[in-house]
Design a protein around this motif. Structure first.
Motif, PDB file in Angstrom:
ATOM      1  N   THR A  33       0.845  -1.195   0.000  1.00  0.00           N
ATOM      2  CA  THR A  33       0.000   0.000   0.000  1.00  0.00           C
ATOM      3  C   THR A  33       0.878   1.241   0.000  1.00  0.00           C
ATOM      4  O   THR A  33       1.918   1.265   0.655  1.00  0.00           O
ATOM      5  CB  THR A  33      -0.920   0.108   1.226  1.00  0.00           C
ATOM      6  N   SER A  38      -3.748  13.400   2.181  1.00  0.00           N
ATOM      7  CA  SER A  38      -4.148  13.848   0.840  1.00  0.00           C
ATOM      8  C   SER A  38      -3.186  14.934   0.356  1.00  0.00           C
ATOM      9  O   SER A  38      -2.698  15.740   1.128  1.00  0.00           O
ATOM     10  CB  SER A  38      -5.586  14.353   0.846  1.00  0.00           C
ATOM     11  N   THR A  43      -1.565   9.453  -5.451  1.00  0.00           N
ATOM     12  CA  THR A  43      -2.385   9.179  -6.630  1.00  0.00           C
ATOM     13  C   THR A  43      -1.608   9.476  -7.915  1.00  0.00           C
ATOM     14  O   THR A  43      -1.675   8.717  -8.884  1.00  0.00           O
ATOM     15  CB  THR A  43      -3.684   9.998  -6.568  1.00  0.00           C
ATOM     16  N   GLN A  82     -11.088   5.273  -7.780  1.00  0.00           N
ATOM     17  CA  GLN A  82     -11.742   5.734  -6.555  1.00  0.00           C
ATOM     18  C   GLN A  82     -13.234   5.967  -6.798  1.00  0.00           C
ATOM     19  O   GLN A  82     -14.058   5.584  -5.989  1.00  0.00           O
ATOM     20  CB  GLN A  82     -11.085   7.039  -6.102  1.00  0.00           C
ATOM     21  N   ASP A 158      -6.643   2.551  -6.812  1.00  0.00           N
ATOM     22  CA  ASP A 158      -6.514   3.965  -6.471  1.00  0.00           C
ATOM     23  C   ASP A 158      -7.619   4.351  -5.495  1.00  0.00           C
ATOM     24  O   ASP A 158      -8.734   4.634  -5.904  1.00  0.00           O
ATOM     25  CB  ASP A 158      -6.606   4.788  -7.767  1.00  0.00           C
ATOM     26  N   GLU A 159      -7.291   4.376  -4.205  1.00  0.00           N
ATOM     27  CA  GLU A 159      -8.288   4.673  -3.157  1.00  0.00           C
ATOM     28  C   GLU A 159      -9.588   3.917  -3.413  1.00  0.00           C
ATOM     29  O   GLU A 159     -10.654   4.537  -3.512  1.00  0.00           O
ATOM     30  CB  GLU A 159      -8.569   6.179  -3.113  1.00  0.00           C
ATOM     31  N   SER A 162     -12.501   4.418  -0.551  1.00  0.00           N
ATOM     32  CA  SER A 162     -12.808   5.652   0.177  1.00  0.00           C
ATOM     33  C   SER A 162     -14.186   6.214  -0.160  1.00  0.00           C
ATOM     34  O   SER A 162     -14.680   7.064   0.566  1.00  0.00           O
ATOM     35  CB  SER A 162     -11.734   6.700  -0.058  1.00  0.00           C
ATOM     36  N   ARG A 169     -16.563  -0.826   3.820  1.00  0.00           N
ATOM     37  CA  ARG A 169     -15.144  -0.611   3.593  1.00  0.00           C
ATOM     38  C   ARG A 169     -14.324  -1.686   4.288  1.00  0.00           C
ATOM     39  O   ARG A 169     -13.415  -2.273   3.721  1.00  0.00           O
ATOM     40  CB  ARG A 169     -14.790   0.763   4.147  1.00  0.00           C
ATOM     41  N   THR A 191      -3.942   4.560  -0.553  1.00  0.00           N
ATOM     42  CA  THR A 191      -4.967   4.921   0.425  1.00  0.00           C
ATOM     43  C   THR A 191      -4.464   6.018   1.355  1.00  0.00           C
ATOM     44  O   THR A 191      -3.263   6.224   1.503  1.00  0.00           O
ATOM     45  CB  THR A 191      -5.400   3.707   1.261  1.00  0.00           C
ATOM     46  N   HIS A 192      -5.431   6.727   1.981  1.00  0.00           N
ATOM     47  CA  HIS A 192      -5.031   7.705   2.997  1.00  0.00           C
ATOM     48  C   HIS A 192      -5.397   7.184   4.390  1.00  0.00           C
ATOM     49  O   HIS A 192      -5.186   7.851   5.386  1.00  0.00           O
ATOM     50  CB  HIS A 192      -5.725   9.046   2.741  1.00  0.00           C
ATOM     51  N   ASP A 193      -5.954   5.969   4.400  1.00  0.00           N
ATOM     52  CA  ASP A 193      -6.481   5.419   5.651  1.00  0.00           C
ATOM     53  C   ASP A 193      -5.449   4.458   6.245  1.00  0.00           C
ATOM     54  O   ASP A 193      -5.209   3.378   5.689  1.00  0.00           O
ATOM     55  CB  ASP A 193      -7.801   4.711   5.319  1.00  0.00           C
TER      56      ASP A 193
END
Lengths: 361, 544
Positions: A33, A38, A43, A82, A158-159, A162, A169, A191-193
């Motif tokens: 990952t 953000s 991305t 996404q 790509d995400e 989200s 999820r 991901t941003h998570d």
């Protein structure tokens, strides 16, 4: 077999640097990952691998082949967007068979492939429906089946989760990893998570401001992060500033700004060095002596209580209490806090200050 | 309590007034002529026996519909690559290209007709067309096709790019990640999504071509030996002109108008059904040839041809008139009658736009806010009728309608204003209704929860958000009114508006007449250009 290698990859828009000098190798069959806040360039990075964006510097190699000038459709990738991007005018089946169709496979083969992958994501009964008749999670599963049905062994996500509800999820995360491993795919998942990254990956690449901060397994990045930014971004932590005052028997003694002393099992700094200690809330607990603080807030989290306390020099410190012990504390009460010396990590104090070092951009 | 009731009553009355205005001043006059078929069936029956007239009528109507069809196809084929280039590609000079496409919109169709005919067609000796004019088209049919492409091409490119912008490019990218070449992805994914929007573009283009009168008449007059050729609208103009001396033309005029109205409305339905139902054989994919066509020199050739088409078939004909006026011997030009006709045109356009806004915005609000209601839905469909009906037929119908009653006095100027209101009113309504629907009602509701009365909520919240659409509608209404010939001539045969004045000059067939017409055209171009700039300046400043 797909192995992805990035060499000095960069993307500039005029004066703005979106991605800067990224070196990374994703091995065959590995689930990696790319994690970051953000705007960190993750991305842009995955889009450069797919060929949607042309890099301004550096090279992308897929399976040892230089991808410069190779258009998207010739890179042999599966890509999940996404915003899902299922073709709204085609049924689920026709969406999934689009890849085989674009390669002009015979119709019966197209049908066979789409059935196989719809079965794999358990959507066979939704075959004849249009995308807007599915719920969000089903849509993303269909999009995944579509990407897989193109026959590629390299999956770029790509995400992918989200846009979905939190419960869906969490379920889909495990589904993603299960499929990737079952099919032996090389997967790059943006991901941003951080929770999502930790639960699916073999390896996490943490990015910030267009560059890689640190790479490692989820456990490495959580337990022994090499960078103070990582410690703060992955999971939660308390960052306490102080000085090394003594080193003995594999233990450094740190004097904090408020005079309290903390012991840490780490000796790569010398006496007198300014340091920052990172301690996760679960490794800090009330004791008979240690750092003095006043309880300011108690929140019930289900499996534990999260306590917010304030030290004498107004620093905020979080620590956790077992559910059964929660009622021992009340707001306004004084506590002495001890630190688990094995779980604390020392960093040299950053020149521009801690705030700057953990800033997201 | 009393105040509240009276306010509510006032509102109901006002809404009723607006709807009645729309029905009785716009819709009814537009299609009134249809009643002629019932009240005067005898004279139409007699006409059907008259082989000579019937041949003329069918010839003109056939030409109109064929031309509109061919023009629409040419516009789509050449406009699609251009729209694609403007929306999906980045290149140097893109802004310039974008501006160039809009340029012909600033040229009134009367001037376009003169300018294009001079460039394309074989012209009279005394015109002294510049030696570098193409000057090879001898068929009036072909000339009118070329002329209609000139003025409808920008509209087609604009409406195609408007649709293209709204289609998420991710779909195409997704197709390419699945192994489709750019051409395959565009053909199998973007084009099918395009379909609904394409209908609008086709109808707009078709209706414009079907309706065009002024430019067509001027082009035919400019061309040598175009006598005997007529389209539906020019036939109406011609016969209406002769109606005073030949009263027996009333029946053929009514019949042509009825045919144009019915056929254009039927066509609207057919286009909608055909484009939405027909499945083009898009299913198969030919990976190798399509891949080949997506690469290397092919896309460049395609883009090059699109630009070449724009230059040779749209821009040069639009502005050719400048080279003409620069190259011939100047003769004395009497400005006074031209200025008078120009003022007349401006006065009418101004009054018409004022009426459109005052009575069109309330109807737009009513339609947008009661969309689910049956009445509003019906009004929404009806609003399109005057846009589809060729304006010459509309004008003739309207003239007959007002002449048949004795309540409203029928003065020439009043009749022209009413005719222009009929076909420009829908432009304002559609623009504003579209914009109001885009605005989330939550904004106005929020204002209401903060204590604003409905009128205040409209003025302070909704109005600023839709202001630009009102202005856009006003600009469209104004320019359409200014450039209109067909409707004007069909209500009042010898109305001295600017386009009619230019036709008269050209019909003199003298060097001085042509030269004066050229100067008048340039004057028209300059004025409408200045006008557009001024409006753009005003809109930009207000928007800030």
């Amino acid at each position: 077999m797909p192995e992805v290698r990035l060499e000095g990859l960069g993307k500039r828009y005029g004066n703005l640097t979106a991605v800067n000098n990224v070196h990374l190798t994703v091995h065959d069959g590995e689930y990696v990952t790319v994690l970051g806040p953000s705007g960190c360039g993750k991305t842009t990075l995955i889009r450069m691998i797919a060929g949607i964006i042309e890099p301004t510097e550096g090279k992308v190699y897929i399976d040892g082949r230089d991808m410069a000038g190779v258009p998207i459709e010739d890179r042999d990738i599966g890509y999940v967007f996404q915003n899902i991007a299922l073709f709204p005018h085609l049924t689920v089946k026709d969406n999934v068979s689009y890849g085989p169709r674009a390669r002009a496979l015979p119709p019966e083969e197209q049908l066979r492939v789409s059935r196989r992958f719809l079965e794999l994501v358990r959507l066979l009964d939704r075959m004849g429906m249009f995308p807007d008749e599915l719920c969000g999670g089903e849509q993303q599963k269909a999009a995944l089946a579509r990407a897989l049905a193109s026959g590629s062994r390299l999956l770029l996500l790509d995400e992918p989760l989200s846009a979905l509800d939190s419960r869906v999820r969490v379920d889909l995360r495990y589904e993603l990893r299960r499929l990737a491993k079952e099919l032996g795919l090389t997967t790059i998942h943006v991901t941003h998570d951080q929770e999502e990254a930790q639960s699916v990956s073999d390896r996490i690449v943490l990015m910030r401001a267009g560059a890689i901060v640190e790479t490692g397994t989820p456990e490495e990045l959580y337990a022994r992060p090499k960078h103070i930014f990582t410690a703060n971004f992955i999971g939660e932590t308390n960052l306490l500033e102080g000085w090394v005052v003594e080193i003995r028997d594999g233990i450094s003694v740190i004097e904090l700004r408020n005079g309290g002393k903390v012991e840490v099992h780490q000796t790569d700094h010398s006496v007198g060095d300014a340091v920052v200690i990172s301690v996760r809330p679960e490794f800090m607990y009330p004791a008979d002596e240690g750092m003095r603080a006043v309880v300011r807030g108690i929140t019930y989290m289900g499996t534990y209580w999260r306590v917010k306390a304030e030290t004498e020099d107004d620093e905020e410190v979080d620590f956790d209490m077992a559910t059964l012990d929660g009622n021992l504390l009340t707001i306004g009460k004084d506590v002495y806090l001890a630190v688990n010396p094995k779980a604390a990590v020392l960093y040299p104090r950053p020149e521009d200050g801690v705030e700057e070092a953990i800033r997201l951009e | 309590m009393v105040a509240a009731i009276s306010r509510k009553r006032f509102l109901t009355g006002w809404t009723a007034f607006i709807i009645l205005f729309f029905l009785f001043f716009v819709i009814l006059p537009t299609i009134y002529i249809l009643s002629y078929a019932f009240t005067e069936w005898g004279s139409i029956e007699a006409l059907l026996e008259d082989q000579g007239r019937m041949d003329l009528i069918w010839g003109a109507i056939g030409a109109s519909f064929q031309i509109a069809g061919i023009v629409t196809v040419i516009d789509i084929v050449t406009g699609l690559p251009m729209a694609w280039m403007l929306v999906r590609k980045d290149f140097r000079g893109k802004n310039l290209l974008d501006t160039l496409i809009d340029m012909p919109l600033a040229v009134p169709t009367a001037a376009l007709g003169f300018s294009s005919a001079m460039f394309f067609a074989i012209t009279d000796e005394s015109l002294q067309a510049p030696s570098f004019a193409l000057g090879t088209i001898g068929s009036p049919y072909l000339l009118i096709i070329l002329l209609h492409v000139v003025f409808s091409y920008p509209y087609m490119v604009r409406s195609l790019s408007a649709i293209l912008v709204q289609i998420d490019q991710t779909y195409e990218t997704a197709g390419r990640t699945l192994g489709a070449s750019p051409l395959t992805a565009a053909r199998t994914i973007t084009l099918p999504l395009f379909r609904a929007g394409l209908v609008t573009g086709i109808i707009l283009c078709f209706a414009r071509s079907l309706s065009e009168t002024g430019g067509t008449m001027i082009a035919l007059a400019t061309m040598a030996n175009a006598r005997g050729f007529a389209t539906g609208p020019t036939l109406i103009g011609e016969w209406k002109d002769a109606l005073d001396s030949q009263p027996d033309l009333a029946a053929p005029l009514a019949f042509v108008s009825i045919l144009l109205i019915l056929l254009s409305l039927a066509l609207l339905v057919v286009i909608k059904l055909v484009v939405m139902r027909v499945h083009l054989p898009m299913g198969r994919i030919w990976p190798r040839p399509e891949r080949l066509l997506s690469r290397g020199v092919f896309p460049k050739v395609k883009d090059g041809l699109a630009v070449l088409f724009l230059v040779v078939f749209v821009l040069v004909p639009s502005f050719f008139i400048f080279t003409y006026v620069g190259s011939v011997e100047p003769t004395a030009f009497d400005w006074a009658p031209f200025i008078r006709s120009l003022l007349y045109s401006f006065l009418i356009a101004g009054v018409v736009t004022g009426i459109d806004i005052a009575l069109g915005v309330p109807l737009a609000l009513y339609i947008a806010k009661n969309r689910s209601g049956r009445l509003a839905g019906a009004l929404d469909v009806l609003v399109n009728v005057p846009l589809i009906v060729p304006t010459a037929a509309l004008g003739y119908s309207l003239g007959v309608f007002w002449a048949s009653q004795e309540i409203v006095p029928t003065h020439d100027v009043l009749l022209i204003v009413l005719a222009h209101v009929a076909f420009t009113y829908p432009l304002v309504v559609r623009n504003v209704a579209g914009a109001v629907e885009e605005v989330d009602p939550a904004y106005e509701e929020t204002a209401r929860t903060l204590g604003a009365r409905p009128v205040q909520a409209f003025r302070r919240v909704l109005y600023p958000m839709v202001k630009s659409s009102i202005l856009a509608g006003a600009i469209m209404a104004f320019t359409r009114s200014l450039g209109e010939t067909g409707a004007t001539q069909a209500v009042v045969a010898n109305a001295q508006t600017a386009p009619v004045y230019i036709v008269d000059l050209i019909n003199l067939e003298t060097a001085a007449g042509y030269y004066s017409a050229g100067l008048a055209c340039i004057m028209l171009i300059v004025i409408s250009f200045l006008f557009m700039l001024a409006l753009r300046y005003v809109t930009n400043r207000r928007a800030r």
